[in-house]
Write a protein that holds these residues in place. Sequence first.
Motif, PDB file in Angstrom:
ATOM      1  N   GLY A   1      -8.126  -2.084   5.755  1.00 25.13           N
ATOM      2  CA  GLY A   1      -7.915  -0.656   6.158  1.00 25.13           C
ATOM      3  C   GLY A   1      -6.786   0.141   5.085  1.00 25.13           C
ATOM      4  O   GLY A   1      -6.186   1.142   5.129  1.00 25.13           O
ATOM      5  N   ALA A   2      -6.412  -0.627   3.919  1.00 24.12           N
ATOM      6  CA  ALA A   2      -5.667   0.215   2.956  1.00 24.12           C
ATOM      7  C   ALA A   2      -6.096   1.724   2.446  1.00 24.12           C
ATOM      8  O   ALA A   2      -7.226   1.589   2.652  1.00 24.12           O
ATOM      9  CB  ALA A   2      -5.435  -0.618   1.891  1.00 24.12           C
ATOM     10  N   PRO A   3      -5.250   2.347   1.849  1.00 27.29           N
ATOM     11  CA  PRO A   3      -5.754   3.763   1.487  1.00 27.29           C
ATOM     12  C   PRO A   3      -6.981   3.615   0.418  1.00 27.29           C
ATOM     13  O   PRO A   3      -6.997   2.661  -0.563  1.00 27.29           O
ATOM     14  CB  PRO A   3      -4.650   4.441   0.586  1.00 27.29           C
ATOM     15  CG  PRO A   3      -3.567   3.420   1.415  1.00 27.29           C
ATOM     16  CD  PRO A   3      -3.879   2.518   1.726  1.00 27.29           C
ATOM     17  N   GLU A   4      -8.094   4.297   0.494  1.00 23.63           N
ATOM     18  CA  GLU A   4      -9.211   4.338  -0.046  1.00 23.63           C
ATOM     19  C   GLU A   4      -8.931   4.288  -1.832  1.00 23.63           C
ATOM     20  O   GLU A   4      -9.552   3.891  -2.714  1.00 23.63           O
ATOM     21  CB  GLU A   4     -10.143   5.329   0.122  1.00 23.63           C
ATOM     22  CG  GLU A   4     -10.898   5.016   1.454  1.00 23.63           C
ATOM     23  CD  GLU A   4     -11.776   3.818   1.188  1.00 23.63           C
ATOM     24  OE1 GLU A   4     -12.555   3.444   0.403  1.00 23.63           O
ATOM     25  OE2 GLU A   4     -11.437   3.092   2.318  1.00 23.63           O
TER      26      GLU A   4
ATOM     27  N   VAL B   1       0.572  -9.501   2.038  1.00 22.69           N
ATOM     28  CA  VAL B   1      -0.482  -8.149   2.118  1.00 22.69           C
ATOM     29  C   VAL B   1      -0.891  -8.033   3.319  1.00 22.69           C
ATOM     30  O   VAL B   1      -1.060  -6.786   3.717  1.00 22.69           O
ATOM     31  CB  VAL B   1      -1.722  -8.734   0.969  1.00 22.69           C
ATOM     32  CG1 VAL B   1      -2.448  -7.462   1.173  1.00 22.69           C
ATOM     33  CG2 VAL B   1      -1.124  -8.755  -0.391  1.00 22.69           C
ATOM     34  N   ALA B   2      -1.258  -8.911   4.252  1.00 24.03           N
ATOM     35  CA  ALA B   2      -1.706  -8.742   5.586  1.00 24.03           C
ATOM     36  C   ALA B   2      -0.366  -7.974   6.423  1.00 24.03           C
ATOM     37  O   ALA B   2      -0.818  -6.949   7.295  1.00 24.03           O
ATOM     38  CB  ALA B   2      -2.076  -9.884   6.184  1.00 24.03           C
TER      39      ALA B   2
ATOM     40  N   ALA C   1       3.349  -6.134   0.696  1.00 23.61           N
ATOM     41  CA  ALA C   1       2.853  -5.686  -0.595  1.00 23.61           C
ATOM     42  C   ALA C   1       1.513  -4.547  -0.584  1.00 23.61           C
ATOM     43  O   ALA C   1       0.592  -5.075   0.554  1.00 23.61           O
ATOM     44  CB  ALA C   1       2.658  -6.676  -1.441  1.00 23.61           C
ATOM     45  N   HIS C   2       1.177  -3.790  -1.358  1.00 27.26           N
ATOM     46  CA  HIS C   2       0.034  -3.082  -1.282  1.00 27.26           C
ATOM     47  C   HIS C   2      -1.283  -3.939  -1.690  1.00 27.26           C
ATOM     48  O   HIS C   2      -2.322  -3.943  -1.239  1.00 27.26           O
ATOM     49  CB  HIS C   2      -0.110  -1.779  -2.233  1.00 27.26           C
ATOM     50  CG  HIS C   2       0.858  -0.668  -1.798  1.00 27.26           C
ATOM     51  ND1 HIS C   2       2.082  -0.694  -2.453  1.00 27.26           N
ATOM     52  CD2 HIS C   2       0.868   0.023  -0.992  1.00 27.26           C
ATOM     53  CE1 HIS C   2       2.824   0.421  -1.747  1.00 27.26           C
ATOM     54  NE2 HIS C   2       1.857   0.806  -0.820  1.00 27.26           N
TER      55      HIS C   2
ATOM     56  N   GLU D   1      -8.740  -7.901   2.450  1.00 23.95           N
ATOM     57  CA  GLU D   1     -10.005  -7.885   2.117  1.00 23.95           C
ATOM     58  C   GLU D   1      -9.926  -7.915   0.429  1.00 23.95           C
ATOM     59  O   GLU D   1      -8.850  -7.565  -0.210  1.00 23.95           O
ATOM     60  CB  GLU D   1     -10.657  -6.646   2.209  1.00 23.95           C
ATOM     61  CG  GLU D   1     -10.004  -5.458   1.947  1.00 23.95           C
ATOM     62  CD  GLU D   1     -10.582  -4.121   2.639  1.00 23.95           C
ATOM     63  OE1 GLU D   1     -11.618  -4.559   3.390  1.00 23.95           O
ATOM     64  OE2 GLU D   1      -9.995  -2.958   2.418  1.00 23.95           O
ATOM     65  N   VAL D   2     -10.982  -8.609  -0.238  1.00 30.39           N
ATOM     66  CA  VAL D   2     -10.952  -8.739  -1.672  1.00 30.39           C
ATOM     67  C   VAL D   2     -11.550  -7.528  -2.249  1.00 30.39           C
ATOM     68  O   VAL D   2     -12.670  -6.854  -1.817  1.00 30.39           O
ATOM     69  CB  VAL D   2     -12.116  -9.840  -1.963  1.00 30.39           C
ATOM     70  CG1 VAL D   2     -12.076 -10.145  -3.399  1.00 30.39           C
ATOM     71  CG2 VAL D   2     -11.532 -11.219  -1.408  1.00 30.39           C
TER      72      VAL D   2
END
Length: 287
Positions: A120-123, A180-181, A185-186, A210-211
Motif C-alpha cells: 500500500g505504499a505510494p504508487e 519496511v513493514a 523505511a520506504h 511487496e517485491v
Amino acid sequence: MRRRECIASVAAATLWAARPASAARVDRLQVGLTPVILADQIAFLSRWGRYLGAQVGVEVHFVARESYQSILDLLWSGQVDAAWICGYPFVRFEADLNLLAVPLYQGDPLYQAYLIRSTGAPEGLRGWGDLKDRVLAYSDPLSNSGWLVAQAQLANVGIAPRELKRAFFAHGHRNVAEAVAARLAHAGSIDGYVWETMRLQGMPAVAKTEVIWKSEPFAFPPLVTARRATHPHMERLRAALLGMANDPVGRELLGSLNLSGFSAGAPSQFDSIRRQAALVPGSGVTG
C-alpha cells in the motif's frame, strides 16, 4: 583499494597467528553464522548440530552473531572453524578463505536480491529510480543483497547515496523486512531467499511488504573456512553437508532451512559478485 586489502590480509594473518591455544581444539567444530530467520532458531541449530556431529564424529556447535564482520573476526581469530557468510565478503577476502560448501536453493546454488516496499505504499515508488529523498533500509555493510546490490543499482539510475533522505542498516534481512513493514523505511534491499522463506513461514512482516524489483541470480551465500585452517575433521563436515539431501533426517533439516541441499561450489560461481563489487566505490574489490 589494494592498500586496504593488503592491510586486511595482514590483519587476518596476525589474528590467526595470535589465536589462543584452545582454538587448536580437535574434539569439536564451531560454525559461525548470522541469526537464521527461524522462530525456533536455538532449538533448530541444536538439532542441526547434533545431526552433523553424528556424521562427523565430533561435537558441532553453531555460534550466532549479529553481523558478517563479527563472524569473520571469530574466524580470523580461530574461535570458529567455519562460517556461513555472504558472497560479497567471500570475494572481498578471498585470498584468506576457502569454500566449504554452497547451499542449493530450489535446486540451484543461486539466489536473487529484492527491493521491497510496504504494502500500500505510494504508487510513485516502483523501483530504484524512485528512491531519491526516500528512506532505504540495508541489511549489513558486508551483504551482497543487503548493501552491494543497492549501491550498484542506485548508481545505475543516477542516484547518489547522499540523495536518499536517509539510509540505515537493520542488521539482518529479517529486520529489513520488519523495518519496511513498520514503515520505518520506504524500501529495503533484502535477500530474496530470506523474504521467500519468511513468506513460506507466514511471518507477519512479509504480509505487509511487496517485491518491486528482483536482481539477476547470484551465487548463494557460502560456508567457508580460513585458508590456514587445519582442523582434521573439516572434510568430514563438508561430506556431512553434501550428504544431507540423501537421508530423511537431513532432508527434514534442509526443509526447515528452505534449502534443497549443499554443493561443493567453485570460486568462479561468484564472478558476477566480483564484477559488481569492482564497480562500486568503497567495496574493497578491484577488477
